[in-house]
Design a protein around this motif. Structure first.
Motif, PDB file in Angstrom:
ATOM      1  N   HIS A 295       3.295   4.950 -13.398  1.00 18.61           N
ATOM      2  CA  HIS A 295       2.185   4.067 -13.784  1.00 18.61           C
ATOM      3  C   HIS A 295       2.688   2.899 -14.607  1.00 18.61           C
ATOM      4  CE1 HIS A 295      -0.565   7.048 -12.346  1.00 18.61           C
ATOM      5  NE2 HIS A 295      -0.083   7.948 -13.174  1.00 18.61           N
ATOM      6  N   PRO A 296       2.237   1.671 -14.334  1.00 19.35           N
ATOM      7  CA  PRO A 296       1.563   1.275 -13.104  1.00 19.35           C
ATOM      8  C   PRO A 296       2.559   1.216 -11.958  1.00 19.35           C
ATOM      9  CG  PRO A 296       1.918  -0.629 -14.505  1.00 19.35           C
ATOM     10  CD  PRO A 296       2.433   0.551 -15.252  1.00 19.35           C
ATOM     11  N   PRO A 297       2.081   1.250 -10.712  1.00 19.42           N
ATOM     12  CA  PRO A 297       2.992   1.264  -9.564  1.00 19.42           C
ATOM     13  C   PRO A 297       4.008   0.117  -9.608  1.00 19.42           C
ATOM     14  CG  PRO A 297       0.757   1.656  -8.848  1.00 19.42           C
ATOM     15  CD  PRO A 297       0.677   1.298 -10.303  1.00 19.42           C
ATOM     16  N   THR A 298       5.248   0.418  -9.255  1.00 17.89           N
ATOM     17  CA  THR A 298       6.319  -0.580  -9.259  1.00 17.89           C
ATOM     18  C   THR A 298       5.929  -1.838  -8.492  1.00 17.89           C
ATOM     19  OG1 THR A 298       7.732   1.353  -9.003  1.00 17.89           O
ATOM     20  CG2 THR A 298       8.808  -0.778  -8.975  1.00 17.89           C
TER      21      THR A 298
ATOM     22  N   GLY B 257       0.794  -1.228   0.000  1.00 25.44           N
ATOM     23  CA  GLY B 257       0.000   0.000   0.000  1.00 25.44           C
ATOM     24  C   GLY B 257       0.825   1.275   0.000  1.00 25.44           C
ATOM     25  N   GLY B 258       1.864   1.324   0.843  1.00 21.82           N
ATOM     26  CA  GLY B 258       2.672   2.537   0.909  1.00 21.82           C
ATOM     27  C   GLY B 258       3.342   2.843  -0.416  1.00 21.82           C
ATOM     28  N   GLY B 259       3.889   1.803  -1.057  1.00 25.83           N
ATOM     29  CA  GLY B 259       4.562   2.009  -2.341  1.00 25.83           C
ATOM     30  C   GLY B 259       3.590   2.402  -3.439  1.00 25.83           C
ATOM     31  N   ILE B 260       2.368   1.858  -3.376  1.00 26.32           N
ATOM     32  CA  ILE B 260       1.373   2.205  -4.395  1.00 26.32           C
ATOM     33  C   ILE B 260       0.953   3.659  -4.239  1.00 26.32           C
ATOM     34  CG2 ILE B 260      -0.997   1.740  -5.163  1.00 26.32           C
ATOM     35  CD1 ILE B 260      -0.481  -1.219  -4.634  1.00 26.32           C
ATOM     36  N   LEU B 261       0.697   4.087  -3.009  1.00 21.06           N
ATOM     37  CA  LEU B 261       0.361   5.502  -2.779  1.00 21.06           C
ATOM     38  C   LEU B 261       1.478   6.402  -3.285  1.00 21.06           C
ATOM     39  CD1 LEU B 261      -1.193   5.520   0.808  1.00 21.06           C
ATOM     40  CD2 LEU B 261      -2.354   5.890  -1.352  1.00 21.06           C
ATOM     41  N   ARG B 262       2.728   6.044  -2.958  1.00 25.24           N
ATOM     42  CA  ARG B 262       3.883   6.826  -3.418  1.00 25.24           C
ATOM     43  C   ARG B 262       3.872   6.962  -4.943  1.00 25.24           C
ATOM     44  NH1 ARG B 262       8.852   3.216  -3.352  1.00 25.24           N
ATOM     45  NH2 ARG B 262       7.853   2.627  -5.302  1.00 25.24           N
ATOM     46  N   ASP B 263       3.665   5.847  -5.650  1.00 22.25           N
ATOM     47  CA  ASP B 263       3.733   5.885  -7.110  1.00 22.25           C
ATOM     48  C   ASP B 263       2.551   6.623  -7.724  1.00 22.25           C
ATOM     49  OD1 ASP B 263       6.067   4.574  -6.848  1.00 22.25           O
ATOM     50  OD2 ASP B 263       5.383   2.652  -7.607  1.00 22.25           O
ATOM     51  N   VAL B 264       1.371   6.504  -7.097  1.00 22.17           N
ATOM     52  CA  VAL B 264       0.218   7.249  -7.610  1.00 22.17           C
ATOM     53  C   VAL B 264       0.467   8.741  -7.462  1.00 22.17           C
ATOM     54  CG1 VAL B 264      -2.191   7.818  -7.110  1.00 22.17           C
ATOM     55  CG2 VAL B 264      -1.506   5.437  -7.330  1.00 22.17           C
ATOM     56  N   LEU B 265       1.040   9.166  -6.326  1.00 18.95           N
ATOM     57  CA  LEU B 265       1.305  10.592  -6.119  1.00 18.95           C
ATOM     58  C   LEU B 265       2.382  11.096  -7.065  1.00 18.95           C
ATOM     59  CD1 LEU B 265       1.202  10.820  -2.222  1.00 18.95           C
ATOM     60  CD2 LEU B 265      -0.478  11.696  -3.839  1.00 18.95           C
ATOM     61  N   LEU B 266       3.376  10.244  -7.366  1.00 18.09           N
ATOM     62  CA  LEU B 266       4.476  10.665  -8.234  1.00 18.09           C
ATOM     63  C   LEU B 266       4.166  10.471  -9.715  1.00 18.09           C
ATOM     64  CD1 LEU B 266       7.549   9.280  -6.256  1.00 18.09           C
ATOM     65  CD2 LEU B 266       6.930  11.673  -6.581  1.00 18.09           C
ATOM     66  N   GLY B 267       3.063   9.781 -10.018  1.00 19.17           N
ATOM     67  CA  GLY B 267       2.729   9.550 -11.423  1.00 19.17           C
ATOM     68  C   GLY B 267       3.547   8.442 -12.057  1.00 19.17           C
TER      69      GLY B 267
ATOM     70  N   CYS C 290      -3.862  -9.058 -13.880  1.00 19.78           N
ATOM     71  CA  CYS C 290      -4.786  -9.806 -13.008  1.00 19.78           C
ATOM     72  C   CYS C 290      -5.128  -8.991 -11.759  1.00 19.78           C
ATOM     73  CB  CYS C 290      -4.174 -11.136 -12.573  1.00 19.78           C
ATOM     74  SG  CYS C 290      -4.105 -12.357 -13.880  1.00 19.78           S
ATOM     75  N   LEU C 291      -4.091  -8.427 -11.136  1.00 18.60           N
ATOM     76  CA  LEU C 291      -4.334  -7.665  -9.906  1.00 18.60           C
ATOM     77  C   LEU C 291      -5.204  -6.448 -10.182  1.00 18.60           C
ATOM     78  CD1 LEU C 291      -0.844  -7.732  -8.168  1.00 18.60           C
ATOM     79  CD2 LEU C 291      -2.961  -8.789  -7.370  1.00 18.60           C
ATOM     80  N   ILE C 292      -4.923  -5.764 -11.287  1.00 19.47           N
ATOM     81  CA  ILE C 292      -5.685  -4.557 -11.588  1.00 19.47           C
ATOM     82  C   ILE C 292      -7.112  -4.915 -12.001  1.00 19.47           C
ATOM     83  CG2 ILE C 292      -5.841  -2.607 -13.216  1.00 19.47           C
ATOM     84  CD1 ILE C 292      -2.838  -2.284 -12.957  1.00 19.47           C
ATOM     85  N   GLY C 293      -7.277  -6.025 -12.739  1.00 20.86           N
ATOM     86  CA  GLY C 293      -8.620  -6.477 -13.090  1.00 20.86           C
ATOM     87  C   GLY C 293      -9.432  -6.827 -11.861  1.00 20.86           C
ATOM     88  N   MET C 294      -8.789  -7.522 -10.918  1.00 26.14           N
ATOM     89  CA  MET C 294      -9.473  -7.878  -9.676  1.00 26.14           C
ATOM     90  C   MET C 294      -9.867  -6.617  -8.912  1.00 26.14           C
ATOM     91  SD  MET C 294      -8.040 -10.662  -6.999  1.00 26.14           S
ATOM     92  CE  MET C 294      -7.344  -9.538  -5.805  1.00 26.14           C
ATOM     93  N   THR C 295      -8.959  -5.644  -8.876  1.00 21.82           N
ATOM     94  CA  THR C 295      -9.258  -4.375  -8.201  1.00 21.82           C
ATOM     95  C   THR C 295     -10.452  -3.680  -8.858  1.00 21.82           C
ATOM     96  OG1 THR C 295      -6.920  -4.122  -7.690  1.00 21.82           O
ATOM     97  CG2 THR C 295      -8.287  -2.154  -7.516  1.00 21.82           C
TER      98      THR C 295
ATOM     99  N   ASP D 117      -8.099   3.051 -13.413  1.00 26.83           N
ATOM    100  CA  ASP D 117      -7.504   4.075 -14.267  1.00 26.83           C
ATOM    101  C   ASP D 117      -6.427   4.865 -13.534  1.00 26.83           C
ATOM    102  OD1 ASP D 117      -9.111   3.170 -16.228  1.00 26.83           O
ATOM    103  OD2 ASP D 117     -10.480   4.861 -16.259  1.00 26.83           O
ATOM    104  N   VAL D 118      -6.622   5.089 -12.221  1.00 26.60           N
ATOM    105  CA  VAL D 118      -5.580   5.785 -11.456  1.00 26.60           C
ATOM    106  C   VAL D 118      -4.316   4.930 -11.426  1.00 26.60           C
ATOM    107  CG1 VAL D 118      -4.928   6.481  -9.119  1.00 26.60           C
ATOM    108  CG2 VAL D 118      -7.098   7.236 -10.072  1.00 26.60           C
ATOM    109  N   LEU D 119      -4.463   3.627 -11.232  1.00 27.17           N
ATOM    110  CA  LEU D 119      -3.285   2.745 -11.188  1.00 27.17           C
ATOM    111  C   LEU D 119      -2.603   2.666 -12.548  1.00 27.17           C
ATOM    112  CD1 LEU D 119      -4.609  -0.187  -8.962  1.00 27.17           C
ATOM    113  CD2 LEU D 119      -2.944   1.558  -8.348  1.00 27.17           C
ATOM    114  N   LEU D 120      -3.403   2.706 -13.621  1.00 25.31           N
ATOM    115  CA  LEU D 120      -2.820   2.584 -14.960  1.00 25.31           C
ATOM    116  C   LEU D 120      -2.370   3.929 -15.529  1.00 25.31           C
ATOM    117  CD1 LEU D 120      -5.276   0.036 -16.611  1.00 25.31           C
ATOM    118  CD2 LEU D 120      -2.884  -0.360 -16.017  1.00 25.31           C
ATOM    119  N   GLY D 121      -2.717   5.034 -14.847  1.00 22.27           N
ATOM    120  CA  GLY D 121      -2.324   6.332 -15.364  1.00 22.27           C
ATOM    121  C   GLY D 121      -3.199   6.822 -16.506  1.00 22.27           C
ATOM    122  N   ILE D 122      -4.475   6.436 -16.513  1.00 22.84           N
ATOM    123  CA  ILE D 122      -5.414   6.940 -17.520  1.00 22.84           C
ATOM    124  C   ILE D 122      -6.113   8.146 -16.904  1.00 22.84           C
ATOM    125  CG2 ILE D 122      -7.466   6.414 -18.894  1.00 22.84           C
ATOM    126  CD1 ILE D 122      -6.579   3.458 -18.786  1.00 22.84           C
ATOM    127  N   HIS D 123      -5.793   9.367 -17.412  1.00 24.42           N
ATOM    128  CA  HIS D 123      -6.302  10.597 -16.799  1.00 24.42           C
ATOM    129  C   HIS D 123      -7.113  11.396 -17.796  1.00 24.42           C
ATOM    130  CE1 HIS D 123      -3.758   9.790 -13.408  1.00 24.42           C
ATOM    131  NE2 HIS D 123      -2.688   9.782 -14.166  1.00 24.42           N
TER     132      HIS D 123
END
Lengths: 203, 203, 203
Positions: free
Chosen positions: A54-57, A42-52, B119-124, B48-54
């Motif tokens: 995509h997709p989170p590492t 979760g922490g790493g995903i939040l970090r990557d979403v804030l930094l742009g 898979c993870l993003i589809g599940m989300t 879309d946030v995880l994939l960077g679709i804005h």
């Protein structure tokens, strides 16, 4: 190399803390695994979403998935034993907090954001997983209530920024930063340091 | 064309489940509409946030707004009748879960991410809306506790990835994937399958 | 210039509302500051994540950090006095809601999204901080329950979109939009307007 090993240990420990909380909330096997993953990543995903990024590492590195899932399954099978290892879990959690804060701050600095932005994002990376865990289990996040938790992360993030800006080697910055976070957190636990509560509301 | 109709049905059903929960929590008309919208669009927005679709597709397609708002208003007006349709709601929810998981996995694959990331993003995408609904209403998300819910989504996501990688036609992949998710979920409901709870904590 | 001052006032007020709620939940000093920051910056961060502005503006503008932290510290030190200023806090909160909704809608429009997308994102910017505050403190978000709150934001967002599209000067749009939000919210408070609750569930 050492850092990679330490980061995987941090992932395992965070996953275990999420899984243990999920077991206690009587979630089923799958819920335990999902909560372990969320806490670890979760922490790493939040970090990557804030930094742009995509997709989170965390979602594109398979070891980042396998290790937390394994840790969560282990907790599911052996939770009474894990619950007894209270001290070891707290120790490992402090180490994980340090590692995630340092790697989060360094990642943010690399994208060229201002120093205080990097500190905030590094702190978010360190405490975000635990905050999501508590939110999903309907608790007020422990990281906002517990002895010197987020403050330890902030101290480490500041060290990383100062060290990087003054030209220390990256490895040294990482080791010193993570050590400071873990040490502050552990000393706070040991001496039961707490930040003050507002006047008139002390227990 | 069939898929678009099915997707709109999925949106309507998810919106109805959010609105019904909001009515029971005594939210007012506007809260009911907002919660219906959040439940219907939440999974796609997270995807879309995880994939960077804005900005997220769900916020830029007007039918994606009109259908959930209509469904939420319908539930607000006729909630006693809707609550009686328990079986129909569960059936529709299973169909929606399947559709959102499949479209989420396919969208992720199209951006070129690794298979397990898709898979993870589809599940989300499939379970995210329901998780947000429960979070906003201060519940431990049902998707983490209920019979084989997220696991059904995961199974469908795997099918989509395997099918796409082995060159099946996209429409076939979508139909098979969504059918598997819905079927697993419905059979789990019917037979009351549950994933196991940790030893010593069974009720 | 006037707008910048008003925006900083909005940040201070939102931070104070988060800090006051945190003091009451017995969070410690650091938790109070974090919750104040989250409430003040949360709406803008959600807006930027949805629009793909990385990193979020709120995290890269130092006045956006200093003002909320100062407000939260002030509340921590003087919370009994702040709690007495109930009317002033509600007034300031209504002004903040108006300002954040208007600036969120205008920011979204500038990125070229459709009109209704801008309205949704502007509304999210206005109510997001308060919703995060309530989530972290384990409450059903007040913005979903309270008298005409999100609806006031929506009204202002629509005014901004219509005004901008029909070529009014930007400053006029901002002032009129923010005034409408604040006025609707304050009149709703004063007259205790509430949106209806579903039949059979009135208290």
């Amino acid at each position: 190399m050492l850092l990679i090993v330490l980061e995987l240990i941090g992932l395992a420990v965070f996953a275990a803390s999420g899984a243990l909380a999920a077991v206690r909330a009587r979630l089923d096997l799958f819920g335990v695994v999902v909560l372990g993953l969320t806490t670890a990543l979760g922490g790493g995903i939040l970090r990557d979403v804030l930094l742009g990024i995509h997709p989170p590492t965390s979602l594109t590195t398979w070891t980042y998935l396998v290790v937390p899932v394994g840790a969560a399954l282990g907790v599911f099978g052996f939770h009474p034993q894990v619950a007894k290892l209270r001290r070891a879990v707290l120790l490992a959690d402090a180490v994980g907090l340090g590692l995630f804060t340092v790697s989060g701050t360094a990642t943010a600095l690399n994208t060229g954001v201002p120093a205080y932005t990097a500190c905030l994002i590094g702190m978010t990376a360190g405490i975000g997983g635990g905050a999501l865990r508590d939110l999903l289990l309907r608790e007020i996040p422990l990281v906002l209530r517990r002895e010197i938790y987020a403050l330890a992360a902030l101290a480490g993030a500041v060290v990383v920024v100062v060290g990087t800006r003054t030209g220390w080697p990256a490895a040294l910055v990482a080791v010193v930063g993570a050590t400071i976070v873990s040490a502050v957190r552990l000393v706070a636990l040991w001496r039961q340091w707490n930040a003050p509560v507002a006047k008139g509301l002390e227990r």
